[in-house]
Scaffold this active site. Structure first.
Site, PDB file in Angstrom:
ATOM      1  N   TRP A  30       0.830  -1.213   0.000  1.00  0.00           N
ATOM      2  CA  TRP A  30       0.000   0.000   0.000  1.00  0.00           C
ATOM      3  C   TRP A  30       0.866   1.264   0.000  1.00  0.00           C
ATOM      4  O   TRP A  30       0.351   2.359  -0.024  1.00  0.00           O
ATOM      5  CB  TRP A  30      -0.900   0.020   1.239  1.00  0.00           C
ATOM      6  CG  TRP A  30      -0.165  -0.344   2.490  1.00  0.00           C
ATOM      7  CD1 TRP A  30       0.563   0.495   3.285  1.00  0.00           C
ATOM      8  CD2 TRP A  30      -0.055  -1.649   3.064  1.00  0.00           C
ATOM      9  NE1 TRP A  30       1.121  -0.205   4.323  1.00  0.00           N
ATOM     10  CE2 TRP A  30       0.758  -1.523   4.218  1.00  0.00           C
ATOM     11  CE3 TRP A  30      -0.565  -2.917   2.728  1.00  0.00           C
ATOM     12  CZ2 TRP A  30       1.077  -2.620   5.025  1.00  0.00           C
ATOM     13  CZ3 TRP A  30      -0.247  -3.992   3.535  1.00  0.00           C
ATOM     14  CH2 TRP A  30       0.554  -3.837   4.672  1.00  0.00           C
ATOM     15  N   ARG A  31       2.168   1.079   0.011  1.00  0.00           N
ATOM     16  CA  ARG A  31       3.065   2.214   0.205  1.00  0.00           C
ATOM     17  C   ARG A  31       3.673   2.688  -1.107  1.00  0.00           C
ATOM     18  O   ARG A  31       4.014   1.885  -1.961  1.00  0.00           O
ATOM     19  CB  ARG A  31       4.177   1.799   1.171  1.00  0.00           C
ATOM     20  CG  ARG A  31       5.269   2.828   1.343  1.00  0.00           C
ATOM     21  CD  ARG A  31       6.300   2.368   2.345  1.00  0.00           C
ATOM     22  NE  ARG A  31       5.812   2.475   3.722  1.00  0.00           N
ATOM     23  CZ  ARG A  31       6.533   2.107   4.772  1.00  0.00           C
ATOM     24  NH1 ARG A  31       7.734   1.579   4.605  1.00  0.00           N
ATOM     25  NH2 ARG A  31       6.043   2.238   5.997  1.00  0.00           N
ATOM     26  N   GLU A  52      -4.481   1.043   6.894  1.00  0.00           N
ATOM     27  CA  GLU A  52      -4.374   1.535   8.270  1.00  0.00           C
ATOM     28  C   GLU A  52      -5.413   0.889   9.179  1.00  0.00           C
ATOM     29  O   GLU A  52      -5.122   0.548  10.319  1.00  0.00           O
ATOM     30  CB  GLU A  52      -4.504   3.058   8.319  1.00  0.00           C
ATOM     31  CG  GLU A  52      -3.311   3.812   7.748  1.00  0.00           C
ATOM     32  CD  GLU A  52      -2.009   3.485   8.457  1.00  0.00           C
ATOM     33  OE1 GLU A  52      -2.037   2.952   9.570  1.00  0.00           O
ATOM     34  OE2 GLU A  52      -0.948   3.776   7.878  1.00  0.00           O
ATOM     35  N   THR A  58      -2.737  -5.224  14.478  1.00  0.00           N
ATOM     36  CA  THR A  58      -2.571  -6.407  13.625  1.00  0.00           C
ATOM     37  C   THR A  58      -1.236  -6.317  12.894  1.00  0.00           C
ATOM     38  O   THR A  58      -0.822  -5.231  12.484  1.00  0.00           O
ATOM     39  CB  THR A  58      -3.730  -6.474  12.606  1.00  0.00           C
ATOM     40  OG1 THR A  58      -4.964  -6.372  13.316  1.00  0.00           O
ATOM     41  CG2 THR A  58      -3.714  -7.788  11.833  1.00  0.00           C
ATOM     42  N   TYR A 135      -5.277   8.049  15.841  1.00  0.00           N
ATOM     43  CA  TYR A 135      -4.136   7.542  15.086  1.00  0.00           C
ATOM     44  C   TYR A 135      -4.422   7.500  13.590  1.00  0.00           C
ATOM     45  O   TYR A 135      -3.647   8.035  12.781  1.00  0.00           O
ATOM     46  CB  TYR A 135      -3.720   6.133  15.555  1.00  0.00           C
ATOM     47  CG  TYR A 135      -2.859   5.490  14.501  1.00  0.00           C
ATOM     48  CD1 TYR A 135      -1.545   5.890  14.338  1.00  0.00           C
ATOM     49  CD2 TYR A 135      -3.385   4.569  13.590  1.00  0.00           C
ATOM     50  CE1 TYR A 135      -0.759   5.382  13.305  1.00  0.00           C
ATOM     51  CE2 TYR A 135      -2.617   4.066  12.563  1.00  0.00           C
ATOM     52  CZ  TYR A 135      -1.307   4.480  12.429  1.00  0.00           C
ATOM     53  OH  TYR A 135      -0.548   4.001  11.408  1.00  0.00           O
ATOM     54  N   ASP A 153       1.481   5.801  17.120  1.00  0.00           N
ATOM     55  CA  ASP A 153       0.985   4.446  17.351  1.00  0.00           C
ATOM     56  C   ASP A 153       1.914   3.770  18.351  1.00  0.00           C
ATOM     57  O   ASP A 153       2.746   4.426  18.976  1.00  0.00           O
ATOM     58  CB  ASP A 153       0.954   3.675  16.029  1.00  0.00           C
ATOM     59  CG  ASP A 153       2.349   3.320  15.579  1.00  0.00           C
ATOM     60  OD1 ASP A 153       3.276   4.111  15.865  1.00  0.00           O
ATOM     61  OD2 ASP A 153       2.543   2.247  14.990  1.00  0.00           O
ATOM     62  N   CYS A 205      14.048  -0.247  16.577  1.00  0.00           N
ATOM     63  CA  CYS A 205      13.679   0.056  17.961  1.00  0.00           C
ATOM     64  C   CYS A 205      12.582  -0.909  18.409  1.00  0.00           C
ATOM     65  O   CYS A 205      11.480  -0.523  18.763  1.00  0.00           O
ATOM     66  CB  CYS A 205      13.211   1.508  18.072  1.00  0.00           C
ATOM     67  SG  CYS A 205      13.121   2.142  19.763  1.00  0.00           S
ATOM     68  N   CYS A 215      20.698   2.445  14.745  1.00  0.00           N
ATOM     69  CA  CYS A 215      19.627   3.437  14.856  1.00  0.00           C
ATOM     70  C   CYS A 215      20.103   4.842  14.514  1.00  0.00           C
ATOM     71  O   CYS A 215      21.156   5.290  15.000  1.00  0.00           O
ATOM     72  CB  CYS A 215      19.054   3.415  16.276  1.00  0.00           C
ATOM     73  SG  CYS A 215      17.674   4.564  16.491  1.00  0.00           S
ATOM     74  N   CYS A 221      19.732   9.191  21.940  1.00  0.00           N
ATOM     75  CA  CYS A 221      18.737   8.422  22.691  1.00  0.00           C
ATOM     76  C   CYS A 221      19.068   8.384  24.173  1.00  0.00           C
ATOM     77  O   CYS A 221      20.097   7.848  24.590  1.00  0.00           O
ATOM     78  CB  CYS A 221      18.657   7.002  22.129  1.00  0.00           C
ATOM     79  SG  CYS A 221      17.438   5.990  22.960  1.00  0.00           S
TER      80      CYS A 221
END
Length: 367
Positions: A30-31, A52, A58, A135, A153, A205, A215, A221
DNA sequence: AAGACGTGGAG
DNA sequence: TCTCCAAGTCT
């Protein structure tokens, strides 16, 4: 002794993340990936919204097949709006949280009839639709419409809670963390920023054994500085699950039809298909017997099925009947050909119950 | 505002 | 086996 990280501006952090995303983004059905986006390709808001909603609580892995099935069968929001509810519920069967499917249909109908088949392009407009909360409204606004919405999220909560070493337990810390996300979200590529934060949470992460060396935030961080990133996010303790008991009745007539019913529209497995069952409560096992069966007959006990829901564990005693279909006025529901069960809106727990009684019912799914 | 609401995969 | 939890929403 470690030194304090060099103070980094939100703008610089966002750039670090977007650079990382350009190199390490996941390719998802979907991206629109950054190279495509650079050529001016825009995501289909219908695809973004559908994915979404499916992705709520899920995994990506579970969603992929359902997403492909839905966009093939219903290529536009108008097509989905025009589809029979039973078809949508049957197509959703197995994915869980079935209120999402009910609201998906309602939302599609609203977009089709109230908005001419086009999704609202603002957070507020999206937020007012069924099944779209904080969200999803922010995610669709940012990803599909490039609005600078603060998307938070579970992934983002984890990244932010570590980046700033947030000691306040969730969900209490949510508003403060969302404010942090809003600070960081760039007006330039807000959709990619949101997707980058989620990819980072999903691949680097991670809840356990985060790959901090890889990262883009490793120099900034606070959790890594404190040497225990896994401690975050801090969460409230969870309760234990009660056990509920019940019986399920799998009746097969002489033509190979199974007696099915439709559950009420609301609540657990609302609107989905089931075999007749007793109430599910905490009574002692075996107490139910067959007195609650849909009709009087020679019911044969054939074991139990255990199924774990979000807030309780269910132990179902399974009973089977094979014989002529009784002409009993108390029976509401219908007799469905065993060969046609795959097309029904049967949740997983019901497939388990039927498989226990008639193993040949779902030959492919038996393991 | 805390509880209801599914499922399957990972460690 | 068991615990955790995955791109939350609704009431």
């Amino acid at each position: 002794m470690k030194t304090s990280p060099a103070p980094t501006t939100g703008r610089a952090l966002a750039k670090e993340l977007l650079d990382w995303y350009d190199r390490h983004h996941r390719d998802l059905p979907w991206r629109i990936s950054p190279p495509m986006a650079a050529r001016g390709v825009r995501p289909d808001p219908y695809h973004i919204w559908l994915s979404e909603v499916m992705l709520q609580q899920t995994t990506v892995q579970a969603v992929k097949a359902y997403f492909a099935k839905f966009v093939t069968r219903w290529p536009t929001v108008d097509a989905l709006a025009a589809a029979p509810s039973e078809d949508v519920m049957a197509a959703w069967a197995g994915l869980g949280y079935y209120a999402r499917a009910r609201n998906l249909k309602k939302c599609a109908e609203a977009v089709a009839s109230l908005h001419g088949g086009r999704f609202p392009d603002t957070e507020d407009g999206l937020r007012s639709l069924p099944g779209i909360g904080d969200y999803t409204a922010a995610a669709v606004a940012a990803i599909a419409f490039n609005r600078p919405a603060a998307v938070m999220d579970g992934n983002v909560e984890r990244v932010i809670s570590r980046l700033y070493a947030v000691d306040v337990p969730l969900p209490g810390s949510k508003p403060a963390m969302k404010a942090r996300v809003a600070e960081l979200t760039p007006s330039d590529r807000p959709g990619d920023f949101a997707q980058a934060m989620m990819d980072l949470g999903a691949t680097i992460c991670t809840p356990r054994r985060p790959a901090c060396a890889l990262c883009p935030f490793r120099r900034d961080c606070r959790a890594l500085e404190g040497d225990d990133p896994e401690r975050f996010p801090v969460k409230a303790a969870k309760k234990e699950k009660p056990v509920r008991l019940g019986a399920a009745f799998v009746a097969v007539d002489l033509d190979g039809n199974v007696l099915l019913r439709r559950r009420v529209e609301t609540g657990l497995l609302g609107g989905m298909t089931e075999v007749p069952t007793t109430d599910w409560n905490s009574r002692k096992d075996g107490e139910t017997g067959t007195s609650a069966a849909p009709f009087a007959a020679e019911w044969k006990a054939c074991g139990t099925v255990t199924h774990v829901f979000t807030h309780f564990e269910l132990r179902l005693s399974i009973y089977r009947f094979h014989g002529p279909a009784p002409n009993d006025v108390r029976i509401h529901g219908w007799w469905e050909d065993v060969a046609n069960l795959d097309a029904q809106a049967l949740p997983t727990v019901m497939k388990k119950a039927i498989s226990q009684a008639i193993p040949e019912a779902f030959p492919i799914e038996r393991g």
